[in-house]
Each structure stands twice: as structure tokens, then as C-alpha cells.
Design a protein around this motif. Structure first.
Motif, PDB file in Angstrom:
ATOM      1  N   LYS A   1       2.042  -4.508  -4.957  1.00  0.00           N
ATOM      2  CA  LYS A   1       1.750  -4.672  -3.542  1.00  0.00           C
ATOM      3  C   LYS A   1       1.183  -6.072  -3.298  1.00  0.00           C
ATOM      4  O   LYS A   1       0.692  -6.735  -4.211  1.00  0.00           O
ATOM      5  CB  LYS A   1       0.749  -3.612  -3.087  1.00  0.00           C
ATOM      6  CG  LYS A   1       1.259  -2.188  -3.219  1.00  0.00           C
ATOM      7  CD  LYS A   1       0.193  -1.201  -2.773  1.00  0.00           C
ATOM      8  CE  LYS A   1       0.684   0.237  -2.906  1.00  0.00           C
ATOM      9  NZ  LYS A   1      -0.351   1.216  -2.509  1.00  0.00           N
ATOM     10  N   LYS A   2       1.231  -6.480  -2.049  1.00  0.00           N
ATOM     11  CA  LYS A   2       0.716  -7.801  -1.684  1.00  0.00           C
ATOM     12  C   LYS A   2      -0.746  -7.951  -2.075  1.00  0.00           C
ATOM     13  O   LYS A   2      -1.200  -9.032  -2.463  1.00  0.00           O
ATOM     14  CB  LYS A   2       0.890  -8.020  -0.180  1.00  0.00           C
ATOM     15  CG  LYS A   2       0.452  -9.390   0.299  1.00  0.00           C
ATOM     16  CD  LYS A   2       0.680  -9.548   1.795  1.00  0.00           C
ATOM     17  CE  LYS A   2       0.210 -10.915   2.272  1.00  0.00           C
ATOM     18  NZ  LYS A   2       0.403 -11.072   3.742  1.00  0.00           N
ATOM     19  N   GLU A   3      -1.498  -6.839  -2.014  1.00  0.00           N
ATOM     20  CA  GLU A   3      -2.925  -6.889  -2.320  1.00  0.00           C
ATOM     21  C   GLU A   3      -3.180  -7.329  -3.756  1.00  0.00           C
ATOM     22  O   GLU A   3      -4.218  -7.934  -4.051  1.00  0.00           O
ATOM     23  CB  GLU A   3      -3.556  -5.529  -2.079  1.00  0.00           C
ATOM     24  CG  GLU A   3      -3.091  -4.443  -3.039  1.00  0.00           C
ATOM     25  CD  GLU A   3      -3.715  -3.096  -2.746  1.00  0.00           C
ATOM     26  OE1 GLU A   3      -4.049  -2.405  -3.709  1.00  0.00           O
ATOM     27  OE2 GLU A   3      -3.855  -2.745  -1.566  1.00  0.00           O
TER      28      GLU A   3
ATOM     29  N   TYR B   1      -1.563  -9.649  -5.466  1.00  0.00           N
ATOM     30  CA  TYR B   1      -1.517 -11.113  -5.519  1.00  0.00           C
ATOM     31  C   TYR B   1      -2.725 -11.733  -4.825  1.00  0.00           C
ATOM     32  O   TYR B   1      -3.268 -12.752  -5.276  1.00  0.00           O
ATOM     33  CB  TYR B   1      -0.216 -11.610  -4.896  1.00  0.00           C
ATOM     34  CG  TYR B   1       1.010 -11.133  -5.640  1.00  0.00           C
ATOM     35  CD1 TYR B   1       1.419 -11.750  -6.823  1.00  0.00           C
ATOM     36  CD2 TYR B   1       1.740 -10.042  -5.186  1.00  0.00           C
ATOM     37  CE1 TYR B   1       2.527 -11.300  -7.521  1.00  0.00           C
ATOM     38  CE2 TYR B   1       2.854  -9.577  -5.878  1.00  0.00           C
ATOM     39  CZ  TYR B   1       3.242 -10.213  -7.048  1.00  0.00           C
ATOM     40  OH  TYR B   1       4.343  -9.763  -7.735  1.00  0.00           O
ATOM     41  N   ILE B   2      -3.160 -11.111  -3.732  1.00  0.00           N
ATOM     42  CA  ILE B   2      -4.357 -11.595  -3.035  1.00  0.00           C
ATOM     43  C   ILE B   2      -5.580 -11.471  -3.937  1.00  0.00           C
ATOM     44  O   ILE B   2      -6.402 -12.390  -4.041  1.00  0.00           O
ATOM     45  CB  ILE B   2      -4.566 -10.816  -1.718  1.00  0.00           C
ATOM     46  CG1 ILE B   2      -3.424 -11.109  -0.744  1.00  0.00           C
ATOM     47  CG2 ILE B   2      -5.913 -11.158  -1.090  1.00  0.00           C
ATOM     48  CD1 ILE B   2      -3.441 -10.259   0.508  1.00  0.00           C
TER      49      ILE B   2
END
Length: 238
Positions: free
Chosen positions: A108-110, A112-113
Motif C-alpha cells: 500500500k502507499k502507506e 512507502y510513506i
């Protein structure tokens, strides 16, 4: 709450840990595990996490720790790692996230964040494309901490994270660990430096095969307790 009842560990015919009973009812603390070489400090962590087949019970919030390992952070000693596999810092951190999300699910994008934030917090951004075998001891230890923090957990167990690292890395890691403590994490750290222990830890577990003392650092690290732990009794191997 961490509750350990009647923990015993035999390896071959040698007793490494003997009848340990321990209750830690608070969170938001950093607790040092201290004792001489061969006292069973690393074995203590590995036993409560189920890596060693000890007898007795180890519960986190009344549930056996073995049943909730994906929700608990463990960082082993660096010398237990295989650094021959050519993985970059960037990708190493993502493997920490996979341990919670599952290996075959898309990230999920989270993820990478979170990775970018940890790289920033541990001052690793300029090293993210290097492979692990290109790092210094302190840099590698920071990567291991970042990797472990890619998953969220309320109990963290670190085995000698400050051995053989530079002062800068130690301070960077301590700053982040103290931040996590303020977020109500319980952090257990195997440590060897008595001179720094009162400054680093809220409480101390003194261990030499059996539990010698547990309590606030200033109360536990007395001359009498240190002599009892480091000069008398104990076992030969961890």
C-alpha cells in the motif's frame, strides 16, 4: 502487561535460565536487561519469543506471546544476520512491512510513506540505495531498527543494539526509541554498559541464570546488586 511465569531453559544438559517469574505491568518504558557474559540475557528474549523451547509461560496482555509474534518487534544481534544477500536499504525496510501485510500482497502507499519517514528519522536517506554489506556497524544497526519499525507493535525486544556502533548512531537510535516510549511502547533492551544504564533505562532486569532484581534503575543498580549479579553464580553460555 508482560507476564513471565516459571521460565526455565535447558540446552543439552545445561540450565541456561532457572525459574524466572516477572511481571511488568506498565508500558511507556525502556527496560534494560543486564548481566555478565553467559548470564542468559539473549536466551531470555529468545525464550519468551519462542525461538528457544523453554518451559513456563510468557504472556503479553494475557495472551501467549507465541500466538502474536506478528505484533511484536524483535531485533537480533547483528552477528546473527547474513549480509551476503545483495539487498538495498530501501528494499530491506520493505521486507519489514511484508512481515505484517503478507509476502504476496501488493504494498500500500502507506508502506512507502512510512519507509521515507523512517529513513529520515534515522538519518538513512542518503544511504537508501546502498546494499547492507556496504554499511558501517552503526548504519546497519539503524537500518535494522528502521526495518523493525515498518510494522507497528506495542512490545519491542532489542538484543545488544548499541554494541560496536558509533556515538552518532547510538544517539540517533536513542532519540527515536525515547519517542516510541512516549507513544506508550514497552521496549526491552539487552545491554552491557552499566555506566550508561541509569541514563538510558527506566527500569533494569538484573539476570544471571535466575532473576536477581527488577525495578527502577537507580534502585536496582546498587553496588550490592551488581556484585551479586556479576560476581556470583551464573551459567557458561547464552
Amino acid at each position: 502487561m508482560l507476564s513471565i511465569k516459571g521460565l526455565n531453559l535447558l540446552i543439552g544438559h545445561q540450565q541456561i535460565l532457572k525459574d524466572i517469574h516477572l511481571n511488568i505491568e506498565t508500558t511507556g518504558e525502556m527496560i534494560g536487561i543486564m548481566g555478565p557474559n553467559g548470564a542468559g540475557k539473549s536466551s531470555f528474549l529468545k525464550s519468551i519469543l519462542g525461538e528457544f523451547k523453554a518451559t513456563g509461560d510468557a504472556l503479553w496482555n494475557k495472551i501467549p506471546i507465541k500466538q502474536q509474534l506478528t505484533n511484536i518487534t524483535y531485533i537480533p544481534q547483528r552477528n546473527e544476520l547474513d549480509l551476503d544477500f545483495p539487498i538495498t536499504v530501501n528494499n530491506a525496510l520493505l521486507t519489514g512491512y511484508y512481515q505484517t501485510s503478507g509476502w504476496f500482497k501488493p504494498l500500500k502507499k502507506e508502506a512507502y510513506i512510512k519507509r521515507e519517514k523512517l529513513l529520515h528519522d534515522l538519518q538513512l536517506t542518503n544511504l537508501k540505495h546502498k546494499t547492507l554489506n556496504q554499511l558501517s556497524g552503526g548504519q546497519l544497526q539503524r537500518v535494522l531498527l528502521a526495518k523493525a519499525l515498518m510494522k507497528d507493535s506495542s512490545l519491542m525486544c532489542l538484543d545488544e543494539p548499541f554494541v560496536g556502533i558509533d556515538f552518532k548512531s547510538e544517539e540517533i537510535m536513542l532519540n527515536l526509541l525515547n519517542k516510541l516510549k512516549r507513544e506508550d511502547k514497552l521496549i526491552l533492551i539487552v545491554h552491557h554498559d552499566i555506566h550508561k544504564a541509569k541514563r538510558y533505562f527506566d527500569k533494569i532486569i538484573l539476570l544471571n541464570q535466575s532473576l536477581i532484581q527488577f525495578g527502577p534503575s537507580h534502585d536496582v543498580l546498587t553496588e550490592e546488586n551488581i556484585k551479586q549479579t556479576f560476581l556470583y553464580g551464573g551459567v557458561n553460555n547464552e
